[in-house]
Scaffold this motif. Structure first.
Motif, PDB file in Angstrom:
ATOM      1  N   GLU A 140       0.831  -1.200   0.000  1.00  0.00           N
ATOM      2  CA  GLU A 140       0.000   0.000   0.000  1.00  0.00           C
ATOM      3  C   GLU A 140       0.865   1.249   0.000  1.00  0.00           C
ATOM      4  O   GLU A 140       1.815   1.358   0.776  1.00  0.00           O
ATOM      5  N   VAL A 141       0.530   2.194  -0.886  1.00  0.00           N
ATOM      6  CA  VAL A 141       1.211   3.480  -0.896  1.00  0.00           C
ATOM      7  C   VAL A 141       0.701   4.302   0.279  1.00  0.00           C
ATOM      8  O   VAL A 141      -0.499   4.550   0.414  1.00  0.00           O
ATOM      9  N   THR A 142       1.606   4.726   1.148  1.00  0.00           N
ATOM     10  CA  THR A 142       1.228   5.487   2.334  1.00  0.00           C
ATOM     11  C   THR A 142       1.643   6.950   2.264  1.00  0.00           C
ATOM     12  O   THR A 142       1.189   7.773   3.064  1.00  0.00           O
ATOM     13  N   ASP A 158       3.915  -6.440   4.205  1.00  0.00           N
ATOM     14  CA  ASP A 158       4.179  -7.356   5.322  1.00  0.00           C
ATOM     15  C   ASP A 158       5.610  -7.286   5.833  1.00  0.00           C
ATOM     16  O   ASP A 158       5.884  -7.611   6.992  1.00  0.00           O
ATOM     17  N   SER A 159       6.514  -6.864   4.966  1.00  0.00           N
ATOM     18  CA  SER A 159       7.923  -6.810   5.370  1.00  0.00           C
ATOM     19  C   SER A 159       8.299  -5.482   6.013  1.00  0.00           C
ATOM     20  O   SER A 159       9.432  -5.312   6.462  1.00  0.00           O
ATOM     21  N   GLY A 160       7.357  -4.539   6.042  1.00  0.00           N
ATOM     22  CA  GLY A 160       7.647  -3.253   6.670  1.00  0.00           C
ATOM     23  C   GLY A 160       7.517  -2.093   5.705  1.00  0.00           C
ATOM     24  O   GLY A 160       6.703  -2.117   4.777  1.00  0.00           O
ATOM     25  N   GLU A 161       8.321  -1.064   5.939  1.00  0.00           N
ATOM     26  CA  GLU A 161       8.275   0.155   5.133  1.00  0.00           C
ATOM     27  C   GLU A 161       9.413   0.161   4.123  1.00  0.00           C
ATOM     28  O   GLU A 161      10.525  -0.297   4.405  1.00  0.00           O
ATOM     29  N   SER A 162       9.122   0.691   2.932  1.00  0.00           N
ATOM     30  CA  SER A 162      10.150   0.822   1.907  1.00  0.00           C
ATOM     31  C   SER A 162       9.764   1.983   1.003  1.00  0.00           C
ATOM     32  O   SER A 162       8.709   2.607   1.180  1.00  0.00           O
ATOM     33  N   VAL A 163      10.611   2.294   0.044  1.00  0.00           N
ATOM     34  CA  VAL A 163      10.306   3.338  -0.924  1.00  0.00           C
ATOM     35  C   VAL A 163      10.499   2.784  -2.330  1.00  0.00           C
ATOM     36  O   VAL A 163      11.298   1.869  -2.549  1.00  0.00           O
TER      37      VAL A 163
END
Length: 507
Positions: A140-142, A158-163
């Motif tokens: 999901e784009v946050t 599910d793996s966390g935050e990324s860009v």
């Protein structure tokens, strides 16, 4: 290379029908594209969507129409609608008045092709993947930030935050679009005046519920062709944020119908309103909006999915051309100027339909009058055009020929490679110049790397040359091949090619 460090040309937030068709358009032209969809596959609520004739024409021009027809047949999509008419071609409705024909005969296509939303997504996802598009579910784009050179999408999975970095980002993430909010595009409109509750659940065998679409003294009761049941009321609760329940749905059905029937074992329960909004712009720098992220409205006449899919095709070829380095940046601005008026028209007519569906004796009288007016062919044709969009044109400033801006109907072509339909000739997703006389092919030769140049004859096209956009609309037409053959640009072909497809090659 990690996902976060890989740079795409386009990132699409939202893997619904609109986002996936846009991905197909980009993948068709080899543009590196990533789709981020927050839901796992198969998690949508089951519902059939009506694809109108113009959308069917566009799907045919991409070789997808047969897949959608097969999906309809598997689901038995239009049997319900045949109960409202006395012939084999489904008719539509305006505000639940089932007297709507079609504005014109459109390539012998039905007024509605009824396909399950999950089938639409599966067909488009399969096509996109086959074209090299990457699709990530559960992502999901946050947040979104951009510079002059790139867009950075903040992503949670599910793996966390990324860009993820890209040249462009398109928000196809629905009416509550995170992308729209992140780039500060306002979403003005009107608040809800009605609330509809919908469910797919088990109906008791002894149920005394009505069939079809029924208007009552307190609202509407509707049984959809795919088994869904809905009840619409004009008493909007203050809190629409709480998830709907089966008890709430059953209570609404009982108020609207007077029946004591209660449905059980729901597959889903949902709620929607007639809130109507349109984004004040569809672009903020390198970020675009499409589908429900750009416009929401009461779902009368099944217009929403068609509006969004046509957004996707309009934006797709332009974004692909820009990414490939062929088109000027100003081409991307035509997406808003062309599509925003179409959406505004949909919002306007769905507001009118919502008003015509209200309970009350005053509305009863208005509906009786409106029903009589719909028997007048000119009135019916006008309303049909509003719903189906068969009269949509893409304006071409300065164009002199009446075909410029019109959607080019399918026709048989005779070419050096044999007979072919025009729709089939557009399946490359490239612009097409039909040389039906003398000279146009030579005049357009410097654009041969990005425009298909096809000499042909056709008994149905009363022009000598025709330039067609990848989405099927004409940009330019000529009845005067002599000017082109003589090397003059009297008809403006070179100007149009440069404005829409960039500078010519240096020969």
């Amino acid at each position: 290379m990690s996902e976060g460090s890989r740079r795409y040309d386009v990132v699409i937030a939202g893997g619904g029908p609109v986002g996936l068709l846009l991905a197909c358009e980009l993948g068709l032209r080899g543009i590196p594209t990533l789709v981020l969809e927050r839901l796992p596959p198969g998690r949508d609520e089951p519902r059939a969507l009506a694809l109108h004739p113009r959308t069917q024409q566009i799907l045919d021009r991409r070789g997808l129409l047969d897949d959608f027809r097969a999906a309809q047949e598997r689901a038995g999509g239009w049997a319900f609608f045949r109960r409202h008419i006395d012939n084999s071609a489904p008719r539509g409705h305006f505000a639940g008045i089932w007297r709507l024909g079609r504005a014109e005969s459109v390539e012998a296509l039905p007024a509605g092709l009824f396909v399950q939303r999950e089938d639409i997504k599966a067909i488009l996802a399969g096509r996109a993947a086959g074209l090299g598009v990457t699709i990530r579910h559960g992502a999901e784009v946050t947040g979104v930030r951009q510079t002059a050179d790139e867009v950075v999408a903040e992503v949670r999975d599910d793996s966390g935050e990324s860009v993820v970095r890209a040249r462009y980002l398109v928000g196809c993430d629905g009416g509550r679009s995170t992308v729209r909010g992140a780039v500060g595009i306002a979403f003005p409109g009107t608040e809800p005046t009605s609330v509809s509750r919908m469910a797919l659940a088990t109906v008791p065998q002894d149920a005394d519920l009505p069939t079809g679409w029924v208007r009552t003294a307190t609202g509407w009761f509707m049984r959809m062709p795919d088994g869904r049941i809905a009840a619409t009321e004009w008493d909007v609760p203050e809190d629409l944020s709480t998830p709907p329940t089966l008890e709430e749905f059953n209570a609404s059905v009982q108020r609207v119908t007077g029946s004591r029937t209660a449905l059980t074992d729901p597959k889903f329960v949902s709620r929607f309103t007639d809130a109507t909004r349109q984004a004040e712009r569809y672009r903020a720098g390198r970020v675009f909006l499409a589908g429900d992220a750009a416009h929401i409205h009461f779902p009368a006449g099944g217009q929403g999915v068609n509006l969004g899919l046509q957004d996707a095709v309009n934006l797709g070829w332009k974004l692909a051309a820009r990414c490939a380095g062929h088109a000027p940046d100003a081409l991307l601005d035509t997406y808003y100027t062309e599509r925003a008026p179409v959406a505004a028209r949909v919002l306007h007519n769905t507001r009118a339909q919502s008003a015509l569906m209200r309970p009350g004796q005053d509305t009863d009288a208005l509906r009786d009058l409106f029903s009589d007016l719909m028997e007048i062919p000119e009135v019916n044709s006008r309303l049909s055009a509003l719903i189906y969009g068969n009269d949509i044109r893409c304006p071409v400033p300065g164009a002199a020929h009446p075909m410029a801006g019109a959607f080019v109907p399918d026709t048989a072509l005779a070419t050096a490679d044999g007979p072919v339909r025009l729709a089939e000739r557009l399946r490359s997703g490239r612009p097409l110049l039909l040389d039906l006389g003398d000279g146009a092919q030579d005049a357009a030769h410097p654009w041969r790397d990005r425009v298909d140049l096809v000499p042909a004859t056709s008994p149905d096209l009363d022009v000598r040359a025709l330039l067609i956009r990848p989405d099927g609309y004409a940009l330019w037409a000529s009845d005067r091949p002599d000017a082109l053959a003589a090397g003059r640009d009297d008809e403006g072909l070179r100007t149009v090619l440069t404005e829409w497809f960039g500078a010519p090659l240096d020969d």
